[in-house]
Design a protein around this motif. Structure first.
Motif, short mmCIF file in Angstrom:
data_model
loop_
_atom_site.label_atom_id
_atom_site.label_comp_id
_atom_site.label_asym_id
_atom_site.label_seq_id
_atom_site.Cartn_x
_atom_site.Cartn_y
_atom_site.Cartn_z
N ASN A 1 -19.95 5.02 -3.89
CA ASN A 1 -20.76 6.14 -4.38
C ASN A 1 -20.16 6.83 -5.59
N MET A 2 -18.88 6.66 -5.82
CA MET A 2 -18.22 7.41 -6.88
C MET A 2 -17.86 6.56 -8.10
N GLY A 3 -17.54 5.30 -7.90
CA GLY A 3 -16.97 4.55 -9.01
C GLY A 3 -17.73 3.34 -9.48
N ILE A 4 -18.88 3.05 -8.89
CA ILE A 4 -19.60 1.83 -9.27
C ILE A 4 -21.02 2.21 -9.70
N ASN A 5 -21.41 1.80 -10.91
CA ASN A 5 -22.76 2.16 -11.35
C ASN A 5 -23.80 1.27 -10.65
N LYS A 6 -25.05 1.72 -10.70
CA LYS A 6 -26.13 1.06 -9.98
C LYS A 6 -26.32 -0.40 -10.39
N GLY A 7 -26.21 -0.68 -11.68
CA GLY A 7 -26.37 -2.05 -12.15
C GLY A 7 -25.34 -3.00 -11.56
N ILE A 8 -24.09 -2.54 -11.51
CA ILE A 8 -23.01 -3.35 -10.93
C ILE A 8 -23.27 -3.55 -9.44
#
Length: 122
Positions: A74-81
């Protein structure tokens, strides 16, 4: 963001060589080429971390990708990844490139669950 489709023609031998290298990382050929050419260390880094987390699980453990990453999801990974991780991992498990995991199915929240099934690692 506009996307452009790029095609390349490979010999059977060239494709087999690329497929072998992609399989070592658990990636599809297009993702392997994209990560290699564009030096996409972000996706590849998260994918390698995912594989390491899966390989560290005891046999018989049921999991989903989000639970493996915990707070980082929830904090370090963007939605696309996140989407690319889920799609790639599912495809590689489904095609038996990732051999130590099986798909269990989706839960009521539409989250795919997996089970660690054997000791063999990717």
């Amino acid at each position: 963001m506009e996307k452009i489709n790029v095609q390349i023609l490979l010999t059977t031998e060239e494709y087999a060589q690329i497929q072998k290298e992609a399989d070592k990382l658990g990636l599809t050929v297009p993702l392997f080429i994209k990560c290699t050419v564009l030096k996409d260390d972000i996706f590849l880094g998260f994918y390698k971390k995912l594989i390491a987390k899966v390989n560290a699980l005891p046999v018989g453990t049921e999991f989903n990708i989000k639970s493996l990453f915990g707070v980082e999801w929830n904090m370090g990974i963007n939605k696309g990844i996140k989407l690319k991780l889920g799609k790639t991992f599912f495809g590689r498990v489904n095609s038996k490139v990732v051999k130590n995991v099986e798909c269990i199915g989706k839960d009521s929240s539409n989250i795919m669950w997996y089970k660690r099934i054997e000791e063999e690692i990717l």
